[in-house]
Design a protein around this motif. Structure first.
Motif, PDB file in Angstrom:
ATOM      1  N   VAL A 113       0.868  -1.180   0.000  1.00 28.48           N
ATOM      2  CA  VAL A 113       0.000   0.000   0.000  1.00 28.48           C
ATOM      3  C   VAL A 113       0.903   1.227   0.000  1.00 28.48           C
ATOM      4  CG1 VAL A 113      -1.746   1.252   1.312  1.00 28.48           C
ATOM      5  CG2 VAL A 113      -1.771  -1.247   1.269  1.00 28.48           C
ATOM      6  N   PRO A 114       0.671   2.187  -0.886  1.00 25.98           N
ATOM      7  CA  PRO A 114       1.522   3.381  -0.889  1.00 25.98           C
ATOM      8  C   PRO A 114       1.443   4.100   0.451  1.00 25.98           C
ATOM      9  CG  PRO A 114      -0.214   3.547  -2.570  1.00 25.98           C
ATOM     10  CD  PRO A 114      -0.382   2.244  -1.874  1.00 25.98           C
ATOM     11  N   SER A 115       2.591   4.641   0.903  1.00 24.27           N
ATOM     12  CA  SER A 115       2.630   5.305   2.204  1.00 24.27           C
ATOM     13  C   SER A 115       1.942   6.671   2.173  1.00 24.27           C
ATOM     14  CB  SER A 115       4.067   5.460   2.673  1.00 24.27           C
ATOM     15  OG  SER A 115       4.803   6.205   1.722  1.00 24.27           O
ATOM     16  N   GLU A 116       1.931   7.323   1.031  1.00 24.91           N
ATOM     17  CA  GLU A 116       1.284   8.630   0.911  1.00 24.91           C
ATOM     18  C   GLU A 116       0.382   8.633  -0.321  1.00 24.91           C
ATOM     19  OE1 GLU A 116       3.962  11.913   0.791  1.00 24.91           O
ATOM     20  OE2 GLU A 116       5.158  11.176   2.449  1.00 24.91           O
ATOM     21  N   PRO A 117      -0.775   9.285  -0.211  1.00 21.05           N
ATOM     22  CA  PRO A 117      -1.627   9.389  -1.409  1.00 21.05           C
ATOM     23  C   PRO A 117      -0.952  10.292  -2.439  1.00 21.05           C
ATOM     24  CG  PRO A 117      -2.572  10.650   0.406  1.00 21.05           C
ATOM     25  CD  PRO A 117      -1.377   9.925   0.951  1.00 21.05           C
ATOM     26  N   PRO A 118      -1.228  10.094  -3.722  1.00 22.07           N
ATOM     27  CA  PRO A 118      -0.616  10.942  -4.744  1.00 22.07           C
ATOM     28  C   PRO A 118      -1.078  12.386  -4.594  1.00 22.07           C
ATOM     29  CG  PRO A 118      -2.269   9.474  -5.704  1.00 22.07           C
ATOM     30  CD  PRO A 118      -2.115   9.081  -4.275  1.00 22.07           C
ATOM     31  N   LYS A 119      -0.172  13.300  -4.904  1.00 23.78           N
ATOM     32  CA  LYS A 119      -0.497  14.722  -4.814  1.00 23.78           C
ATOM     33  C   LYS A 119      -1.259  15.149  -6.065  1.00 23.78           C
ATOM     34  CE  LYS A 119       3.377  15.751  -1.886  1.00 23.78           C
ATOM     35  NZ  LYS A 119       4.553  16.526  -1.641  1.00 23.78           N
ATOM     36  N   PRO A 120      -2.238  16.050  -5.896  1.00 24.16           N
ATOM     37  CA  PRO A 120      -2.997  16.504  -7.066  1.00 24.16           C
ATOM     38  C   PRO A 120      -2.114  17.336  -7.996  1.00 24.16           C
ATOM     39  CG  PRO A 120      -3.636  17.751  -5.115  1.00 24.16           C
ATOM     40  CD  PRO A 120      -2.699  16.671  -4.663  1.00 24.16           C
ATOM     41  N   ALA A 121      -2.465  17.320  -9.270  1.00 21.77           N
ATOM     42  CA  ALA A 121      -1.728  18.106 -10.260  1.00 21.77           C
ATOM     43  C   ALA A 121      -1.958  19.591 -10.000  1.00 21.77           C
ATOM     44  CB  ALA A 121      -2.201  17.742 -11.659  1.00 21.77           C
ATOM     45  N   PRO A 122      -0.953  20.425 -10.280  1.00 19.83           N
ATOM     46  CA  PRO A 122      -1.139  21.867 -10.081  1.00 19.83           C
ATOM     47  C   PRO A 122      -2.184  22.423 -11.044  1.00 19.83           C
ATOM     48  CG  PRO A 122       0.936  21.426 -11.198  1.00 19.83           C
ATOM     49  CD  PRO A 122       0.359  20.097 -10.808  1.00 19.83           C
ATOM     50  N   LEU A 123      -2.810  23.511 -10.635  1.00 20.50           N
ATOM     51  CA  LEU A 123      -3.801  24.168 -11.483  1.00 20.50           C
ATOM     52  C   LEU A 123      -3.118  24.842 -12.667  1.00 20.50           C
ATOM     53  CD1 LEU A 123      -5.988  25.930  -8.766  1.00 20.50           C
ATOM     54  CD2 LEU A 123      -6.582  23.909 -10.084  1.00 20.50           C
ATOM     55  N   PRO A 124      -3.749  24.862 -13.824  1.00 19.22           N
ATOM     56  CA  PRO A 124      -3.199  25.641 -14.942  1.00 19.22           C
ATOM     57  C   PRO A 124      -3.117  27.116 -14.528  1.00 19.22           C
ATOM     58  CG  PRO A 124      -4.980  24.221 -15.688  1.00 19.22           C
ATOM     59  CD  PRO A 124      -4.958  24.155 -14.195  1.00 19.22           C
ATOM     60  N   ASP A 125      -2.148  27.851 -15.094  1.00 24.77           N
ATOM     61  CA  ASP A 125      -1.920  29.245 -14.702  1.00 24.77           C
ATOM     62  C   ASP A 125      -3.178  30.105 -14.810  1.00 24.77           C
ATOM     63  OD1 ASP A 125       0.725  28.747 -14.092  1.00 24.77           O
ATOM     64  OD2 ASP A 125       1.440  29.288 -16.110  1.00 24.77           O
ATOM     65  N   ASN A 126      -3.930  29.945 -15.897  1.00 23.26           N
ATOM     66  CA  ASN A 126      -5.108  30.803 -16.072  1.00 23.26           C
ATOM     67  C   ASN A 126      -6.162  30.511 -14.997  1.00 23.26           C
ATOM     68  OD1 ASN A 126      -5.665  28.293 -17.233  1.00 23.26           O
ATOM     69  ND2 ASN A 126      -7.140  29.151 -18.679  1.00 23.26           N
ATOM     70  N   VAL A 127      -6.264  29.281 -14.534  1.00 25.01           N
ATOM     71  CA  VAL A 127      -7.230  28.939 -13.493  1.00 25.01           C
ATOM     72  C   VAL A 127      -6.718  29.408 -12.131  1.00 25.01           C
ATOM     73  CG1 VAL A 127      -8.405  27.037 -12.319  1.00 25.01           C
ATOM     74  CG2 VAL A 127      -8.090  26.975 -14.797  1.00 25.01           C
ATOM     75  N   ALA A 128      -5.415  29.252 -11.880  1.00 23.95           N
ATOM     76  CA  ALA A 128      -4.840  29.660 -10.609  1.00 23.95           C
ATOM     77  C   ALA A 128      -5.013  31.162 -10.393  1.00 23.95           C
ATOM     78  CB  ALA A 128      -3.361  29.292 -10.568  1.00 23.95           C
ATOM     79  N   VAL A 129      -4.900  31.966 -11.463  1.00 27.34           N
ATOM     80  CA  VAL A 129      -5.093  33.416 -11.359  1.00 27.34           C
ATOM     81  C   VAL A 129      -6.528  33.718 -10.974  1.00 27.34           C
ATOM     82  CG1 VAL A 129      -5.160  35.557 -12.705  1.00 27.34           C
ATOM     83  CG2 VAL A 129      -3.228  33.980 -12.944  1.00 27.34           C
ATOM     84  N   GLN A 130      -7.481  32.966 -11.505  1.00 29.44           N
ATOM     85  CA  GLN A 130      -8.905  33.213 -11.239  1.00 29.44           C
ATOM     86  C   GLN A 130      -9.322  32.793  -9.834  1.00 29.44           C
ATOM     87  OE1 GLN A 130     -11.604  34.117 -13.441  1.00 29.44           O
ATOM     88  NE2 GLN A 130     -10.174  34.781 -15.018  1.00 29.44           N
ATOM     89  N   VAL A 131      -8.888  31.611  -9.394  1.00 31.04           N
ATOM     90  CA  VAL A 131      -9.387  31.056  -8.124  1.00 31.04           C
ATOM     91  C   VAL A 131      -8.342  30.990  -7.021  1.00 31.04           C
ATOM     92  CG1 VAL A 131     -11.163  29.699  -9.278  1.00 31.04           C
ATOM     93  CG2 VAL A 131      -8.946  28.668  -8.806  1.00 31.04           C
ATOM     94  N   GLY A 132      -7.099  31.231  -7.345  1.00 24.73           N
ATOM     95  CA  GLY A 132      -6.029  31.120  -6.348  1.00 24.73           C
ATOM     96  C   GLY A 132      -5.471  29.705  -6.321  1.00 24.73           C
ATOM     97  N   GLU A 133      -4.319  29.547  -5.720  1.00 25.96           N
ATOM     98  CA  GLU A 133      -3.636  28.258  -5.692  1.00 25.96           C
ATOM     99  C   GLU A 133      -4.204  27.321  -4.631  1.00 25.96           C
ATOM    100  OE1 GLU A 133      -1.360  26.755  -7.515  1.00 25.96           O
ATOM    101  OE2 GLU A 133      -1.112  28.405  -8.887  1.00 25.96           O
ATOM    102  N   GLY A 134      -4.913  27.808  -3.650  1.00 27.66           N
ATOM    103  CA  GLY A 134      -5.403  26.948  -2.572  1.00 27.66           C
ATOM    104  C   GLY A 134      -4.609  27.177  -1.303  1.00 27.66           C
ATOM    105  N   THR A 135      -4.845  26.340  -0.320  1.00 26.76           N
ATOM    106  CA  THR A 135      -4.150  26.507   0.947  1.00 26.76           C
ATOM    107  C   THR A 135      -3.036  25.494   1.073  1.00 26.76           C
ATOM    108  OG1 THR A 135      -5.690  25.015   2.023  1.00 26.76           O
ATOM    109  CG2 THR A 135      -6.224  27.346   2.092  1.00 26.76           C
ATOM    110  N   GLU A 136      -2.084  25.796   1.868  1.00 28.24           N
ATOM    111  CA  GLU A 136      -0.950  24.886   2.089  1.00 28.24           C
ATOM    112  C   GLU A 136      -1.260  23.941   3.186  1.00 28.24           C
ATOM    113  OE1 GLU A 136       1.971  24.576   0.379  1.00 28.24           O
ATOM    114  OE2 GLU A 136       1.058  25.937  -1.028  1.00 28.24           O
TER     115      GLU A 136
END
Length: 60
Positions: free
Chosen positions: A37-60
């Protein structure tokens, strides 16, 4: 890909000493590797630049 004797039914008939699903003994079954069983779940792909500008990158 190798063929597995396992049919997904692990029920040992203790009178005969073999699995009712595959016909192997518990000792034979014990040697079959189990997928890890993988020790960590896979990380989500980063948002495309145009979407990140509109909605923000998210929280850390």
């Amino acid at each position: 890909m190798s063929e597995s004797l396992c049919v997904g039914v692990c029920m040992i008939d203790w009178d005969s000493g073999v699995c009712l699903g595959c016909g192997r003994t518990p000792e034979e079954i014990e040697g079959v590797p189990v997928p890890s069983v993988p020790s960590e779940p896979p990380k989500p792909a980063p948002l495309p630049d145009n979407v990140a500008v509109q909605v923000g990158e998210g929280t850390e």
